[in-house]
Design a protein around this motif. Structure first.
Motif, PDB file in Angstrom:
ATOM      1  N   ASP A 190       0.817  -1.213   0.000  1.00  0.00           N
ATOM      2  CA  ASP A 190       0.000   0.000   0.000  1.00  0.00           C
ATOM      3  C   ASP A 190       0.855   1.269   0.000  1.00  0.00           C
ATOM      4  N   LYS A 191       2.030   1.203   0.591  1.00  0.00           N
ATOM      5  CA  LYS A 191       2.907   2.376   0.653  1.00  0.00           C
ATOM      6  C   LYS A 191       3.351   2.853  -0.727  1.00  0.00           C
ATOM      7  N   THR A 192       3.280   1.976  -1.707  1.00  0.00           N
ATOM      8  CA  THR A 192       3.719   2.348  -3.058  1.00  0.00           C
ATOM      9  C   THR A 192       2.648   3.115  -3.825  1.00  0.00           C
ATOM     10  N   VAL A 193       1.400   3.075  -3.342  1.00  0.00           N
ATOM     11  CA  VAL A 193       0.293   3.679  -4.092  1.00  0.00           C
ATOM     12  C   VAL A 193       0.418   5.199  -4.220  1.00  0.00           C
ATOM     13  N   PRO A 194       0.680   5.945  -3.134  1.00  0.00           N
ATOM     14  CA  PRO A 194       0.799   7.403  -3.288  1.00  0.00           C
ATOM     15  C   PRO A 194       1.887   7.830  -4.269  1.00  0.00           C
ATOM     16  N   GLN A 195       2.929   7.036  -4.367  1.00  0.00           N
ATOM     17  CA  GLN A 195       3.992   7.360  -5.328  1.00  0.00           C
ATOM     18  C   GLN A 195       3.488   7.233  -6.761  1.00  0.00           C
ATOM     19  N   ALA A 196       2.676   6.214  -7.005  1.00  0.00           N
ATOM     20  CA  ALA A 196       2.088   6.040  -8.340  1.00  0.00           C
ATOM     21  C   ALA A 196       1.121   7.172  -8.648  1.00  0.00           C
ATOM     22  N   VAL A 197       0.353   7.584  -7.654  1.00  0.00           N
ATOM     23  CA  VAL A 197      -0.569   8.711  -7.845  1.00  0.00           C
ATOM     24  C   VAL A 197       0.212   9.987  -8.151  1.00  0.00           C
ATOM     25  N   GLU A 198       1.304  10.199  -7.444  1.00  0.00           N
ATOM     26  CA  GLU A 198       2.110  11.400  -7.665  1.00  0.00           C
ATOM     27  C   GLU A 198       2.596  11.496  -9.112  1.00  0.00           C
ATOM     28  N   ARG A 199       2.967  10.363  -9.675  1.00  0.00           N
ATOM     29  CA  ARG A 199       3.444  10.378 -11.064  1.00  0.00           C
ATOM     30  C   ARG A 199       2.340  10.766 -12.051  1.00  0.00           C
ATOM     31  N   ALA A 200       1.094  10.591 -11.642  1.00  0.00           N
ATOM     32  CA  ALA A 200      -0.034  10.889 -12.530  1.00  0.00           C
ATOM     33  C   ALA A 200      -0.582  12.305 -12.351  1.00  0.00           C
TER      34      ALA A 200
END
Length: 266
Positions: free
Chosen positions: A28-38
């Motif tokens: 789950d910790k990786t999700v905000p990073q993916a959102v940031e890229r978008a």
């Protein structure tokens, strides 16, 4: 599709409860990073939505399963949070409202049904349609976006795979690639979390741009329970540096935090 690729973890049934929870949390910790890229993609979509809504347009979400439910939730929370009409942001799920609680078999496979569902709302060129689909291949969403775009409706999407059919159908795609799920293919997990985060960002930024927040406060929220009444009283007291009694009187007289604050400053 990365949403369907094998989990980084195996033999989940052998894990202790602590191991399960820790590993899910790590993913789950990786999700905000993916959102940031978008964010650049989301910024472009929000700017277009705001432009149309300022002219009287509405925002529609369509999706199936978890994606559809998330759209319905986001839409349903806009009126109480920002005091907007119930028909300004509308969430539509494949299979109808009954699908919110119980899956409707094969509803997502009908490529023509989304546009039929949208016709009930007399969708126009001022409106925006955002398709939500973790896989990016849901026929219900693709069909709705394709027809909406033909009719001059602004189209966007939230997907969790790159180069998807849903993204191709939308003028403003938002691709949040979160990678394999902890349980292989269970897109209600990381993909669902990513979609929820994006929807929060989208609707919140749109409402702020439309003037529905003052400072950092929900001045147009509906006071529909004791907790919200107390919040409203606190906001008025804070903004006007006044007593509780004066804040309550202003709210009773004007019916909203915005009205109470504006009256208190005159």
């Amino acid at each position: 599709m990365t949403t369907e690729t094998t989990s980084h973890y195996d033999h989940l049934e052998r894990m202790t409860v602590k191991e399960l929870l820790t590993c899910i949390n790590q993913e789950d910790k990786t999700v905000p990073q993916a959102v940031e890229r978008a964010i650049p993609q989301l910024e472009a979509l929000v700017e277009q939505i705001v432009k149309r809504m300022r002219q009287g347009g509405r925002l529609f979400y369509i999706g199936a399963g978890t994606s559809g439910r998330l759209g319905v939730v986001d839409a349903s929370e806009c009126p109480p949070t920002y005091g907007v009409p119930h028909d300004l942001v509308i969430g539509i799920i494949a299979g109808g409202d009954q699908a919110i609680r119980r899956a409707v078999e094969f509803a997502e496979d009908d490529a023509e049904q989304a546009w039929k569902d949208l016709q009930k709302y007399h969708i126009t060129e001022l409106d925006t349609l955002v398709g939500i689909a973790a896989s990016g291949r849901t026929p219900y969403v693709i069909g709705g976006l394709v027809e909406a775009r033909k009719q001059g409706v602004l189209t966007g999407c939230i997907v969790c795979n790159e180069n998807s059919a849903v993204a191709e159908a939308a003028a403003y795609p938002v691709e949040v690639v979160v990678g394999p799920e902890f349980v292989t293919g269970s897109t209600r997990m990381k993909a669902g979390t990513a979609q929820k985060l994006v929807l929060n960002m989208l609707s919140t930024s749109v409402m702020i741009q439309l003037g529905r927040v003052k400072g950092n406060k929900m001045v147009d929220m509906q006071m529909t329970n004791h907790k919200l009444v107390e919040r409203a009283i606190g906001m008025v007291m804070d903004e006007l540096s006044t007593t509780r009694e004066e804040a309550e009187a202003l709210l009773d007289a004007h019916g909203s935090v915005r009205g109470a604050i504006e009256a208190g400053r005159t």
